[in-house]
Write a protein that holds these residues in place. Structure first.
Motif, PDB file in Angstrom:
ATOM      1  N   UNK A 156      -1.818   6.022   0.744  1.00 19.39           N
ATOM      2  CA  UNK A 156      -2.662   5.022   0.080  1.00 19.39           C
ATOM      3  C   UNK A 156      -1.819   4.284  -0.958  1.00 19.39           C
ATOM      4  N   UNK A 157      -2.304   3.126  -1.427  1.00 20.61           N
ATOM      5  CA  UNK A 157      -1.518   2.360  -2.390  1.00 20.61           C
ATOM      6  C   UNK A 157      -1.298   3.108  -3.704  1.00 20.61           C
ATOM      7  N   UNK A 158      -0.122   2.892  -4.297  1.00 20.59           N
ATOM      8  CA  UNK A 158       0.082   3.365  -5.663  1.00 20.59           C
ATOM      9  C   UNK A 158      -0.858   2.593  -6.587  1.00 20.59           C
ATOM     10  N   UNK A 159      -1.309   3.241  -7.634  1.00 19.03           N
ATOM     11  CA  UNK A 159      -2.255   2.617  -8.555  1.00 19.03           C
ATOM     12  C   UNK A 159      -1.512   2.202  -9.818  1.00 19.03           C
ATOM     13  N   UNK A 160      -1.364   0.894 -10.041  1.00 18.94           N
ATOM     14  CA  UNK A 160      -0.592   0.462 -11.203  1.00 18.94           C
ATOM     15  C   UNK A 160      -1.272   0.812 -12.519  1.00 18.94           C
ATOM     16  N   UNK A 161      -0.442   0.907 -13.560  1.00 24.24           N
ATOM     17  CA  UNK A 161      -0.866   1.093 -14.946  1.00 24.24           C
ATOM     18  C   UNK A 161      -1.482   2.477 -15.194  1.00 24.24           C
ATOM     19  N   UNK A 162      -2.500   2.830 -14.407  1.00 27.34           N
ATOM     20  CA  UNK A 162      -3.237   4.056 -14.676  1.00 27.34           C
ATOM     21  C   UNK A 162      -2.735   5.236 -13.847  1.00 27.34           C
ATOM     22  N   UNK A 163      -2.639   5.079 -12.538  1.00 26.93           N
ATOM     23  CA  UNK A 163      -2.333   6.205 -11.667  1.00 26.93           C
ATOM     24  C   UNK A 163      -3.583   7.006 -11.340  1.00 26.93           C
ATOM     25  N   UNK A 164      -3.399   8.049 -10.554  1.00 26.40           N
ATOM     26  CA  UNK A 164      -4.513   8.866 -10.070  1.00 26.40           C
ATOM     27  C   UNK A 164      -4.731  10.100 -10.953  1.00 26.40           C
ATOM     28  N   UNK A 165      -6.001  10.462 -11.120  1.00 24.96           N
ATOM     29  CA  UNK A 165      -6.364  11.625 -11.928  1.00 24.96           C
ATOM     30  C   UNK A 165      -6.519  12.898 -11.107  1.00 24.96           C
ATOM     31  N   UNK A 166      -6.667  12.744  -9.807  1.00 25.16           N
ATOM     32  CA  UNK A 166      -6.840  13.899  -8.938  1.00 25.16           C
ATOM     33  C   UNK A 166      -6.135  13.598  -7.623  1.00 25.16           C
ATOM     34  N   UNK A 167      -5.393  14.580  -7.112  1.00 25.39           N
ATOM     35  CA  UNK A 167      -4.597  14.386  -5.907  1.00 25.39           C
ATOM     36  C   UNK A 167      -4.961  15.458  -4.889  1.00 25.39           C
ATOM     37  N   UNK A 168      -5.282  15.004  -3.684  1.00 23.32           N
ATOM     38  CA  UNK A 168      -5.730  15.882  -2.607  1.00 23.32           C
ATOM     39  C   UNK A 168      -4.569  16.215  -1.670  1.00 23.32           C
ATOM     40  N   UNK A 169      -4.559  17.442  -1.174  1.00 22.18           N
ATOM     41  CA  UNK A 169      -3.576  17.855  -0.180  1.00 22.18           C
ATOM     42  C   UNK A 169      -4.287  18.583   0.955  1.00 22.18           C
ATOM     43  N   UNK A 170      -3.785  18.351   2.178  1.00 20.20           N
ATOM     44  CA  UNK A 170      -4.375  18.991   3.353  1.00 20.20           C
ATOM     45  C   UNK A 170      -4.077  20.487   3.350  1.00 20.20           C
ATOM     46  N   UNK A 171      -5.073  21.258   3.748  1.00 20.28           N
ATOM     47  CA  UNK A 171      -4.910  22.696   3.928  1.00 20.28           C
ATOM     48  C   UNK A 171      -5.197  23.010   5.383  1.00 20.28           C
ATOM     49  N   UNK A 172      -4.234  23.554   6.083  1.00 23.19           N
ATOM     50  CA  UNK A 172      -4.403  23.866   7.507  1.00 23.19           C
ATOM     51  C   UNK A 172      -5.194  25.167   7.673  1.00 23.19           C
ATOM     52  N   UNK A 173      -5.998  25.218   8.718  1.00 20.95           N
ATOM     53  CA  UNK A 173      -6.800  26.398   8.969  1.00 20.95           C
ATOM     54  C   UNK A 173      -7.962  26.496   8.000  1.00 20.95           C
ATOM     55  N   UNK A 174      -8.406  27.711   7.750  1.00 22.91           N
ATOM     56  CA  UNK A 174      -9.526  27.934   6.840  1.00 22.91           C
ATOM     57  C   UNK A 174      -9.081  28.809   5.674  1.00 22.91           C
ATOM     58  N   UNK A 175      -9.835  28.701   4.597  1.00 25.40           N
ATOM     59  CA  UNK A 175      -9.619  29.551   3.426  1.00 25.40           C
ATOM     60  C   UNK A 175     -10.949  30.207   3.100  1.00 25.40           C
TER      61      UNK A 175
END
Length: 218
Positions: free
Chosen positions: A173-192
């Motif tokens: 996704x696009x970088x967010x100028x000035x502010x940036x992101x407050x939360x970052x998601x990452x894929x988790x394979x399988x189940x937890x």
């Protein structure tokens, strides 16, 4: 019935997860024991929560297990066509459903922006988002924006939206100028702990902002 807990700004570095499955008390306790500190669960697009989406009892169990909680609204099946009128309807439903579950005002309620039909005019996406944010804000909640694949808007257009809380998806996704992101998601394979999740990490953005959640404190 109001959910029991306090509205707080999430600490930097907190680890959490989002899930499209019901999180039972036992499962929430497993996540808490493994170092997860918060959870995001879904609000329905329609008025009234649907089967499998967050309920008051599930929210109470998540909070009782020691996890913080924030709601995010489902997005329409891709490809979809945003309009200001649709944003008003979906935002009003998100706020109404959050209130019915028992969320107090001041909590982040997240809009999922992804899967927009190719060729959509950015002005239509902006109109949708603005109307959604307005409906949620008018109900006393704090809107946030999840930026997923095919959101149409570029970084500057995203930053110019009247919102301060941004959540970066696992997609490119696009970088967010000035502010940036407050939360970052990452894929988790399988189940937890028996359910499918994506993990999420809280980051203080460049303006000092962080998400706002509901949590039960000792």
């Amino acid at each position: 019935m109001a959910l029991q807990g306090n509205v707080q700004i999430a600490p930097d570095g907190s680890l959490g997860f989002d899930a499209d499955s019901v999180v039972t008390l036992a499962v929430a306790q497993q996540f808490a024991a493994q170092g997860y500190t918060f959870c995001l669960r879904y609000l329905s697009l329609s008025h009234g929560q649907q089967h499998g989406d967050l309920s008051t009892s599930e929210a109470s169990n998540i909070l009782a297990a020691g996890l913080a909680l924030m709601p995010v609204q489902h997005v329409a099946r891709s490809p979809w066509f945003p309009t200001a009128a649709l944003g008003q309807t979906n935002g009003a439903n998100a706020a109404s459903n959050a209130a019915a579950i028992g969320f107090p005002v001041g909590v982040n309620v997240w809009c999922d922006l992804e899967g927009v039909a190719a060729g959509t005019d950015p002005a239509d996406v902006i109109g949708y988002c603005n109307a959604w944010f307005s409906a949620v804000s008018n109900a006393g909640y704090v809107p946030g924006l999840y930026v997923g694949a095919n959101a149409i808007l570029d970084g500057q257009q995203l930053y110019d939206l009247p919102v301060e809380h941004y959540w970066k998806s696992e997609s490119i996704v696009p970088a967010l100028p000035v502010r940036g992101y407050q939360m970052v998601q990452k894929m988790v394979h399988g189940t937890v702990n028996g359910i499918g999740i994506d993990s999420n990490t809280i980051n203080t953005d460049s303006k000092g902002g962080r998400p706002i959640w509901l949590i039960q404190t000792p």
